[in-house]
Design a protein around this motif. Sequence first.
Motif, short mmCIF file in Angstrom:
data_model
loop_
_atom_site.label_atom_id
_atom_site.label_comp_id
_atom_site.label_asym_id
_atom_site.label_seq_id
_atom_site.Cartn_x
_atom_site.Cartn_y
_atom_site.Cartn_z
N CYS A 143 -0.09 -32.61 -19.69
CA CYS A 143 -0.16 -32.58 -18.22
C CYS A 143 0.80 -31.52 -17.69
N CYS A 153 6.76 -36.73 -11.46
CA CYS A 153 5.93 -37.18 -12.58
C CYS A 153 6.48 -38.52 -13.06
N CYS A 187 3.08 -39.39 -9.10
CA CYS A 187 2.20 -38.63 -10.00
C CYS A 187 1.62 -37.45 -9.24
#
Lengths: 337, 166
Positions: free
Chosen positions: A118, A128, A137
């Motif tokens: 990611c 995150c 997120c």
Amino acid sequence: MTPFSFVRADSLSHAIQEGRNPNTRFIAGGTNLVDLMKQNVDRPSRLIDISALDLGAIAERDGGGISLGAMASNADTAYHPLIKERYPLLASAILAGASPQLRNAATNGGNLNQRTRCYYFYDTATPCNKREPGSGCSAIGGVNRIHAILGASNDCIATHPSDMCVALSALDAVVHVTGPDGDRSIPLIDYHRLPGNEPWRDNVLEDGELVTSIDLPAETFPTNYSYLKLRDRLSYAFALVSVAVALQVDASTIQHARVALGGVAHKPWRDLDIEHSLIGKPADDATYRAFADSLLSQAVGQGANDFKIDLARAAIVRALRQAAAGTPQSQSNKRII
Amino acid sequence: MDKTVNPPTSNDLQIALTINGQGHTLVVEPWVTLLDLLRDNIGLTGTKKGCDHGQCGACTVLVNGKRINSCLALAVTKDGAEITTIEGFASGGKLHALQTAFVHHDAFQCGYCTPGQICSAQGLLDEGHAKTRDDVRELMSGNLCRCGAYTNITDAVMQVMLDGSP
Ligand SMILES: Cc1cc2nc3c(=O)[nH]c(=O)nc-3n(C[C@H](O)[C@H](O)[C@H](O)COP(=O)(O)OP(=O)(O)OC[C@H]3O[C@@H](n4cnc5c(N)ncnc54)[C@H](O)[C@@H]3O)c2cc1C
Ligand code: SF4
Ligand code: FES
Ligand code: FES
């Protein structure tokens, strides 16, 4: 990189003893950990080098099956005569991943424990939940072309990037670990976890636990298998979608089926009930399409990755066709037949 | 000939490496990569830093005969290893077969990726898994070339693979 101290473990007990200390990491090939440390995504205060441990063997197990040492390299595993002959699905999946140089350095234990790719996880300037629990997120509503379509949560939509683990999942591999509280064996399908509300936990390994080996069961799928990996370029790129298929087919009827998906979830994706429904069905496109539809019935896109749902559907049908015909995907010329 | 560099400090570790046949005893901080050690401590700047993240192959060297990305290897994890870099290919003023083949086939433009390409090609030949042109393309895919010399690089590697010499 944030400064750290370093110790070379000279025995398993030494490694476990060292692993009791807070904020330590085991380092194997280093191909993921060193990268994460360069980006300050991971900042251990001490590294425990496990490369001198006697965990590199690839050997036959009593009662059939093969044991893969945690420190055997991905390349040595893929090219091992026993793996090529009995578990070509695993060899194929490993060779679909990374590059020859990386596979030489990367180990089986490291491959299992590699972290997500990611973009936000790697970018310490962005929120995150996996890297910084509770921060949010960034991928939800952000750039999420490579993200999950199955099993995601409101806290994290990351995928597990491994190719090897997708094949290990389909082969019903078992992970052996040891740690301060002794030894455990964990079926690979239970090793990685879905993000839920604890996305910082990729798998069920506890602090200080070390993977020692991975067992492949006696059941091999030497003929009717395929590992089909679809990505943005033909090599040296992570999967957008991959499919590992292992079949037993008798007179065009499916006797036994295993299907695992990569690139679509926080773990290699398998559904044993839906797989079971393939048994006794004719090995034809109608069967494959119905199976793909069921397997993806809960799939949801995040915007930029909506295309993955159709891509996965097509890939599942193709991979099943390749496996049934005994014409597995080549990892050399990449033509999809 | 042994070369010892840098006095030890608390975190530093002593390692021994054989680099292109020459023994070195070195004291290094644990966070120094093999790539930085080769370039900065030893002065072997033939090995290139492209991405520093395992994504380009410019830093490829042979460690105990195996090609790896030196940017992702901590030097302290390679104690006792034999390292071959591009500087170890030519001998006695004579180019190595791969070097001659790269020149012959014009397998570069800027040349930045070339040391990594040649180390990688030697790894490919030693591994012995490549049989066809498709195999060579795939098994050289860990080395990017921004100049796009891929076709000629493949020709050069194929020629050495098939003839043993350019
Ligand atoms: C550019 C690039 C492209 C890549 N492409 C792919 C790809 O297409 N497909 C793919 O599958 N992979 C890919 N990879 C990832 C690669 O496969 C992993 O980096 C590698 O498998 C990790 O193994 P390692 O031994 O180097 O692990 P390390 O980097 O040493 O460790 C990784 C993690 O595992 C932990 N760990 C290591 N060994 C153990 C053990 N025995 N027990 C417990 N914990 C352990 C470490 O503490 C660390 O947290 C790519 C990597 C790069 C850099
Ligand atoms: S998807 Fe997971 S890893 Fe990526 S930003 Fe969201 S929480 Fe972090
Ligand atoms: S510099 Fe090491 S792979 Fe790019
Ligand atoms: S020759 Fe310029 S990068 Fe390859």
